[in-house]
Design a protein around this motif. Structure first.
Motif, short mmCIF file in Angstrom:
data_model
loop_
_atom_site.label_atom_id
_atom_site.label_comp_id
_atom_site.label_asym_id
_atom_site.label_seq_id
_atom_site.Cartn_x
_atom_site.Cartn_y
_atom_site.Cartn_z
N LEU A 196 0.93 -1.36 -0.33
CA LEU A 196 -0.07 -0.24 0.10
C LEU A 196 1.00 1.66 -0.23
CD1 LEU A 196 -3.02 -1.33 2.73
CD2 LEU A 196 -3.39 -0.25 0.66
N LEU A 197 1.89 1.10 0.74
CA LEU A 197 2.95 2.37 0.67
C LEU A 197 3.19 2.12 -0.22
CD1 LEU A 197 4.64 2.09 4.16
CD2 LEU A 197 2.60 3.01 3.71
N ARG A 198 3.97 1.15 -1.22
CA ARG A 198 4.83 1.97 -2.43
C ARG A 198 3.16 2.79 -3.51
NH1 ARG A 198 7.02 -3.49 -1.02
NH2 ARG A 198 4.93 -4.57 -2.76
N VAL A 199 2.44 2.46 -3.83
CA VAL A 199 1.40 3.08 -4.40
C VAL A 199 0.98 3.68 -3.61
CG1 VAL A 199 0.67 0.64 -5.83
CG2 VAL A 199 -0.47 1.66 -3.85
N LEU A 200 1.18 4.80 -2.93
CA LEU A 200 0.22 6.45 -2.09
C LEU A 200 1.38 6.88 -2.19
CD1 LEU A 200 -1.89 4.36 0.80
CD2 LEU A 200 -2.68 5.34 -1.44
N ASP A 201 1.08 7.89 -2.62
CA ASP A 201 1.89 9.02 -2.76
C ASP A 201 1.82 9.70 -1.37
OD1 ASP A 201 3.50 11.67 -4.26
OD2 ASP A 201 2.41 12.65 -2.18
N PRO A 202 2.69 10.14 -0.79
CA PRO A 202 3.50 10.29 0.97
C PRO A 202 2.21 11.21 1.69
CG PRO A 202 6.02 9.77 0.35
CD PRO A 202 4.36 10.36 -1.47
N ASP A 203 2.03 12.02 0.87
CA ASP A 203 1.33 13.61 0.69
C ASP A 203 -0.46 13.11 0.42
OD1 ASP A 203 2.76 14.97 2.17
OD2 ASP A 203 3.46 15.67 0.79
N VAL A 204 -0.38 11.49 0.61
CA VAL A 204 -2.15 11.52 -0.24
C VAL A 204 -2.83 11.66 0.86
CG1 VAL A 204 -2.13 8.38 1.02
CG2 VAL A 204 -3.55 9.50 -1.00
N THR A 217 -8.12 12.77 6.34
CA THR A 217 -7.49 11.71 6.06
C THR A 217 -5.68 11.85 5.92
OG1 THR A 217 -8.37 10.16 7.24
CG2 THR A 217 -6.31 9.83 7.33
N LEU A 218 -4.96 12.92 6.48
CA LEU A 218 -3.79 12.73 5.50
C LEU A 218 -2.55 12.07 5.52
CD1 LEU A 218 -3.98 16.65 6.22
CD2 LEU A 218 -4.60 15.56 4.01
N GLY A 219 -1.64 11.42 4.70
CA GLY A 219 -0.72 10.73 5.32
C GLY A 219 -0.48 9.58 4.40
N ALA A 220 0.56 9.03 3.45
CA ALA A 220 0.38 7.22 3.94
C ALA A 220 -0.03 6.38 4.38
CB ALA A 220 1.79 7.11 2.67
N PHE A 263 -10.28 7.69 -7.62
CA PHE A 263 -8.52 7.73 -7.09
C PHE A 263 -7.59 8.52 -8.12
CE2 PHE A 263 -10.66 3.80 -6.39
CZ PHE A 263 -9.83 3.64 -5.24
N THR A 264 -7.34 10.47 -7.67
CA THR A 264 -6.78 10.42 -8.57
C THR A 264 -5.39 10.29 -8.25
OG1 THR A 264 -7.50 12.57 -7.63
CG2 THR A 264 -5.72 13.37 -9.39
N VAL A 265 -4.27 9.69 -9.35
CA VAL A 265 -2.86 9.53 -9.78
C VAL A 265 -2.13 10.52 -10.44
CG1 VAL A 265 -1.58 7.32 -10.47
CG2 VAL A 265 -4.10 7.50 -9.43
N ALA A 266 -1.51 9.93 -10.02
CA ALA A 266 0.22 11.41 -10.71
C ALA A 266 1.32 10.62 -10.87
CB ALA A 266 -0.24 12.63 -10.07
N GLU A 267 2.13 10.60 -11.41
CA GLU A 267 3.43 9.98 -11.22
C GLU A 267 3.51 8.31 -10.81
OE1 GLU A 267 6.53 12.76 -9.62
OE2 GLU A 267 5.90 14.70 -11.92
N GLY A 268 2.38 7.81 -11.22
CA GLY A 268 2.80 6.13 -10.73
C GLY A 268 2.64 6.24 -10.02
N ARG A 269 1.50 7.36 -8.79
CA ARG A 269 1.36 7.21 -7.29
C ARG A 269 0.46 7.57 -6.98
NH1 ARG A 269 6.18 7.45 -2.75
NH2 ARG A 269 7.45 5.34 -3.26
N ILE A 270 -0.67 7.13 -6.19
CA ILE A 270 -2.18 7.68 -5.46
C ILE A 270 -1.75 8.84 -4.86
CG2 ILE A 270 -4.43 7.20 -4.51
CD1 ILE A 270 -4.02 4.22 -5.28
N THR A 271 -2.02 9.85 -5.65
CA THR A 271 -2.08 11.40 -4.09
C THR A 271 -3.71 11.71 -3.78
OG1 THR A 271 -2.87 12.30 -6.38
CG2 THR A 271 -0.54 12.11 -5.97
N ALA A 272 -4.31 11.27 -4.69
CA ALA A 272 -5.64 11.17 -3.60
C ALA A 272 -7.71 10.14 -3.53
CB ALA A 272 -6.40 12.51 -4.03
#
Length: 293
Positions: A196-204, A217-220, A263-272
């Protein structure tokens, strides 16, 4: 005492309504909020001495701009309020069906992507960028709304323009975005925290829109810790596009809708991640439940 504007002024306002609505929507990113802003401008016009208005179109643009700026600043102070509004305009497209007008769907996706980028700007930057770059409002007029000099307003707009141009704005959802979402779902079902952490942006940012209001909720780490909420939905779901973004709808065993998840995806990770569980809003989605698993 409020009086109705004269017939000529009313006609002139109606002639400007579509443009004002377009301005407000681009600034606010919500059709409902845009309608409210335009209606508020009409009420202010009713309280204004018509003789003091030299340029009605310019006056209305200024008033709508100030209303939008106040609302953006309120969102900044109370971010949970903004997320409660976003689901009102959900447009659902089946991900596995050919679109009746593929070009139109792509255009909608680009429009959504731009709104996502605009959300990263400060209220002043967003207003300056939209009014000048999209609607050619002079910097001097924008400056009066912001309470800034013309030169300072130009700098604000330039800063916003650099942020917009530098942002990664995908042209559409794309297969790679769906793959990221599928990887997230698989990791949630398996309870694989590291995956899960690999596909979530740190600031998701996770927003759950409930009947009681929006919960953010904020943060991976926090989002991944609560991802088991997705694990029970695997059996009855359907991939869809929600406002052009990859997502899915889920149903209870009796066929009533359970959630809509975008889901919002940018640069291979989920940002929102935006989850709608509010029954009245879910009831507006016109897709039938999937068959038995």
């Amino acid at each position: 005492m409020t009086t109705a504007p004269s017939g000529l002024v009313s006609e002139a306002f109606e002639a400007q309504r579509d443009r004002l609505r377009a301005v407000a929507y681009r600034v606010l990113g919500s059709h409902a909020d845009a309608e409210d802003a335009v209606q508020e401008a009409w009420l202010r016009l009713a309280r204004q001495d018509e003789a003091t208005i030299g340029n009605l179109a310019g006056w209305l643009t200024t008033v709508v701009g100030r209303i939008c700026l106040d609302l953006l600043r309120s969102r900044t102070a109370h971010p949970e309020a903004a997320y409660g509004q976003q689901s009102a305009d959900l447009v659902v497209t089946p991900a596995d069906d050919p679109a009746p007008d593929e070009q139109a769907v792509r255009a909608d996706a680009v429009g959504l992507a731009l709104l996502v980028v605009l959300d990263s700007l400060t209220p002043g930057e967003r207003l300056a960028f939209v009014l000048h770059d999209m609607f050619a409002v002079p910097f001097a007029d924008i400056g009066r709304i912001l309470g800034k000099s013309t030169d300072a307003t130009k700098m604000i707009a330039s800063r916003a323009r650099r942020k917009v141009r530098g942002a990664d704005r995908p042209a559409g959802p794309g297969r790679e975005h769906r793959q990221v979402v599928d990887a997230f779902r698989a990791a949630a079902v398996d309870g694989d925290f590291e995956a899960l952490l690999r596909v979530l942006d740190p600031d998701v940012k996770l927003t759950v829109d409930t009947p009681a209001g929006a919960v953010v909720t904020l943060g991976a780490t926090k989002v991944a810790a609560g991802a088991r909420m997705f694990s029970g939905e695997a059996a009855r779901h359907r991939p869809v596009l929600l406002d052009g973004a990859p997502g899915h709808l889920t149903w209870r065993p009796d066929g009533t809708p359970l959630s809509a998840i975008a889901f919002t995806v940018a640069e291979g990770r989920i940002t929102a991640i935006h989850i709608v569980t509010d029954p009245p809003k879910l009831a507006t989605l016109q897709l039938s439940a999937p068959g038995p698993a």
